[in-house]
Write an enzyme that holds these catalytic residues in place. Structure first.
Site, PDB file in Angstrom:
ATOM      1  N   SER A   1       0.820  -1.210   0.000  1.00 61.84           N
ATOM      2  CA  SER A   1       0.000   0.000   0.000  1.00 61.84           C
ATOM      3  C   SER A   1       0.857   1.265   0.000  1.00 61.84           C
ATOM      4  O   SER A   1       2.021   1.254   0.420  1.00 61.84           O
ATOM      5  CB  SER A   1      -0.936   0.013   1.210  1.00 61.84           C
ATOM      6  OG  SER A   1      -0.215   0.148   2.409  1.00 61.84           O
ATOM      7  N   ILE A   2       0.265   2.346  -0.465  1.00 62.62           N
ATOM      8  CA  ILE A   2       0.966   3.627  -0.482  1.00 62.62           C
ATOM      9  C   ILE A   2       1.303   4.060   0.940  1.00 62.62           C
ATOM     10  O   ILE A   2       2.384   4.599   1.193  1.00 62.62           O
ATOM     11  CB  ILE A   2       0.114   4.686  -1.200  1.00 62.62           C
ATOM     12  CG1 ILE A   2       0.003   4.364  -2.690  1.00 62.62           C
ATOM     13  CG2 ILE A   2       0.709   6.083  -1.012  1.00 62.62           C
ATOM     14  CD1 ILE A   2      -0.906   5.294  -3.469  1.00 62.62           C
TER      15      ILE A   2
ATOM     16  N   LEU B   1      -4.267  -2.725  -2.985  1.00 65.06           N
ATOM     17  CA  LEU B   1      -5.542  -3.360  -2.673  1.00 65.06           C
ATOM     18  C   LEU B   1      -6.707  -2.463  -3.073  1.00 65.06           C
ATOM     19  O   LEU B   1      -7.711  -2.918  -3.612  1.00 65.06           O
ATOM     20  CB  LEU B   1      -5.601  -3.671  -1.175  1.00 65.06           C
ATOM     21  CG  LEU B   1      -6.822  -4.448  -0.675  1.00 65.06           C
ATOM     22  CD1 LEU B   1      -6.853  -5.833  -1.311  1.00 65.06           C
ATOM     23  CD2 LEU B   1      -6.791  -4.572   0.847  1.00 65.06           C
ATOM     24  N   ALA B   2      -6.566  -1.166  -2.824  1.00 64.55           N
ATOM     25  CA  ALA B   2      -7.633  -0.226  -3.166  1.00 64.55           C
ATOM     26  C   ALA B   2      -7.856  -0.159  -4.676  1.00 64.55           C
ATOM     27  O   ALA B   2      -8.991  -0.066  -5.149  1.00 64.55           O
ATOM     28  CB  ALA B   2      -7.302   1.159  -2.625  1.00 64.55           C
TER      29      ALA B   2
ATOM     30  N   ILE C   1      -1.060   2.743  -9.012  1.00 68.00           N
ATOM     31  CA  ILE C   1      -0.158   1.757  -8.423  1.00 68.00           C
ATOM     32  C   ILE C   1      -0.985   0.525  -8.079  1.00 68.00           C
ATOM     33  O   ILE C   1      -2.134   0.642  -7.638  1.00 68.00           O
ATOM     34  CB  ILE C   1       0.515   2.308  -7.145  1.00 68.00           C
ATOM     35  CG1 ILE C   1       1.357   3.550  -7.477  1.00 68.00           C
ATOM     36  CG2 ILE C   1       1.393   1.253  -6.480  1.00 68.00           C
ATOM     37  CD1 ILE C   1       1.948   4.235  -6.243  1.00 68.00           C
TER      38      ILE C   1
ATOM     39  N   VAL D   1      -7.158   6.896   3.654  1.00 70.35           N
ATOM     40  CA  VAL D   1      -8.446   6.222   3.803  1.00 70.35           C
ATOM     41  C   VAL D   1      -9.368   6.617   2.661  1.00 70.35           C
ATOM     42  O   VAL D   1      -9.562   7.811   2.404  1.00 70.35           O
ATOM     43  CB  VAL D   1      -9.112   6.593   5.146  1.00 70.35           C
ATOM     44  CG1 VAL D   1     -10.440   5.866   5.288  1.00 70.35           C
ATOM     45  CG2 VAL D   1      -8.199   6.277   6.319  1.00 70.35           C
TER      46      VAL D   1
ATOM     47  N   TYR E   1     -13.718   5.317 -12.441  1.00 69.46           N
ATOM     48  CA  TYR E   1     -13.430   5.919 -11.137  1.00 69.46           C
ATOM     49  C   TYR E   1     -14.687   6.530 -10.518  1.00 69.46           C
ATOM     50  O   TYR E   1     -14.830   6.588  -9.294  1.00 69.46           O
ATOM     51  CB  TYR E   1     -12.312   6.957 -11.284  1.00 69.46           C
ATOM     52  CG  TYR E   1     -11.505   7.145 -10.023  1.00 69.46           C
ATOM     53  CD1 TYR E   1     -10.926   6.062  -9.381  1.00 69.46           C
ATOM     54  CD2 TYR E   1     -11.317   8.401  -9.473  1.00 69.46           C
ATOM     55  CE1 TYR E   1     -10.179   6.229  -8.226  1.00 69.46           C
ATOM     56  CE2 TYR E   1     -10.574   8.583  -8.318  1.00 69.46           C
ATOM     57  CZ  TYR E   1     -10.010   7.495  -7.705  1.00 69.46           C
ATOM     58  OH  TYR E   1      -9.286   7.662  -6.554  1.00 69.46           O
TER      59      TYR E   1
ATOM     60  N   ASP F   1     -11.877   3.028  13.127  1.00 72.24           N
ATOM     61  CA  ASP F   1     -12.800   3.141  12.012  1.00 72.24           C
ATOM     62  C   ASP F   1     -13.167   4.621  11.943  1.00 72.24           C
ATOM     63  O   ASP F   1     -13.746   5.168  12.881  1.00 72.24           O
ATOM     64  CB  ASP F   1     -14.040   2.279  12.270  1.00 72.24           C
ATOM     65  CG  ASP F   1     -15.082   2.390  11.165  1.00 72.24           C
ATOM     66  OD1 ASP F   1     -15.004   3.327  10.344  1.00 72.24           O
ATOM     67  OD2 ASP F   1     -15.996   1.550  11.132  1.00 72.24           O
TER      68      ASP F   1
ATOM     69  N   LYS G   1     -12.591  12.544  -4.512  1.00 72.87           N
ATOM     70  CA  LYS G   1     -11.230  13.092  -4.495  1.00 72.87           C
ATOM     71  C   LYS G   1     -11.235  14.594  -4.783  1.00 72.87           C
ATOM     72  O   LYS G   1     -10.413  15.346  -4.242  1.00 72.87           O
ATOM     73  CB  LYS G   1     -10.346  12.362  -5.511  1.00 72.87           C
ATOM     74  CG  LYS G   1     -10.037  10.919  -5.156  1.00 72.87           C
ATOM     75  CD  LYS G   1      -9.336  10.788  -3.815  1.00 72.87           C
ATOM     76  CE  LYS G   1      -8.908   9.350  -3.561  1.00 72.87           C
ATOM     77  NZ  LYS G   1      -8.307   9.160  -2.210  1.00 72.87           N
TER      78      LYS G   1
END
Length: 274
Positions: A18-19, A193-194, A190, A91, A154, A63, A161
């Site tokens: 992950s980033i 997982l996201a 990249i 997140v 997206y 969370d 975003k």
């Protein structure tokens, strides 16, 4: 070392691909002491070995949509670390169906989930950690080009975003009086997982590689090093900015062109498909 004696909270690390992991690694290698959060017990098992890798005993359940978690995070940090110098907000989430269908078909429920988890969480987290965030500290979040340009599949995350980047500017104004900086990194695509939830992601990666000025995609190390700079005192005069780390892809108005075997001018992507 650049981050010597600095302490920070990394929110949103999922695994070592992950980033957020790349950012944690860059900060750790420059001397920072880190604490981490995990979303649930399943992800806790992934975060624990990462924390150990970076010599950290501090991981907290968080969370960002849970008020109780937010209300107690500052006390936990204060008990273990005292005050901290930086926070990384990594997140984002949108329901899978909102990334598969057209944007026009986005439901109100999916829209609210994406905006709450991906955008409002930055405000909520900033407010929650403010009691333990030092004057001169830094908050960093992660964006993507889909916030300012159309990116296939997206959808609602692009809108989220865009709102996130606007939030960075407004938060930078509000927190500037406390000498706290707020910035975002807009990373190129990249394999994380996201990103696995975005349709045709392999095509997006290849298209970026072909058309970016540097002719490559970026790595979590590329993003991590830029993030470390923004979190450090080297960037103490930088706030409210969206810093692109995408091998220059964002500057392109159209794809690269070249001659094919027939002498015709074509997009590099078209030539790759022959």
């Amino acid at each position: 070392m650049i981050m010597q004696d600095k302490k920070g909270l990394i929110v949103g690390v999922a695994n070592n691909k992950s980033i957020a992991y790349g950012i944690a690694k860059a900060c750790y290698e420059q001397g920072a002491k880190l604490a981490f959060t995990f979303l649930n017990d399943t992800l806790k098992k992934r975060v624990e070995p990462i924390a150990k890798e970076f010599d950290s005993d501090f991981i907290y359940e968080l969370d960002v949509n849970n008020e109780e978690h937010l209300n107690t995070i500052a006390d936990k940090i204060k008990k273990n670390l005292g005050e901290i110098d930086f926070v990384v907000h990594a997140v984002a989430f949108a329901p899978k169906e909102a990334l598969e269908n057209s944007f026009l078909q986005t439901t109100k429920e999916a829209f609210d989930i994406a905006m709450g988890t991906s955008v409002y969480s930055l405000l909520a987290l900033s407010r929650a950690v403010l009691p333990v965030l030092k004057s001169g500290g830094s908050i960093l979040t992660l964006s993507y080009l889909g916030g300012v340009k159309y990116i296939p599949h997206y959808n609602v995350m692009g809108v989220a975003k865009a709102a996130l980047e606007s939030s960075v500017r407004y938060l930078a104004r509000d927190l500037g009086e406390r000498q706290i900086r707020v910035n975002a990194i807009s990373a190129g695509p990249i394999k994380t997982l996201a990103a696995s939830g975005i349709g045709d992601f392999r095509m997006i990666l290849k298209y970026n590689e072909i058309n970016a000025p540097l002719k490559r995609n970026v790595s979590i190390e590329d993003v991590g090093n830029s993030a470390m700079y923004l979190l450090s005192d080297l960037a103490r005069g930088v706030t409210g900015e969206v810093h692109y780390v995408d091998a220059g892809y964002n500057i392109m108005g159209m794809g690269n062109v070249e001659k094919n075997k027939q002498g015709q001018t074509v997009l590099c992507w078209d030539n790759q498909q022959e």
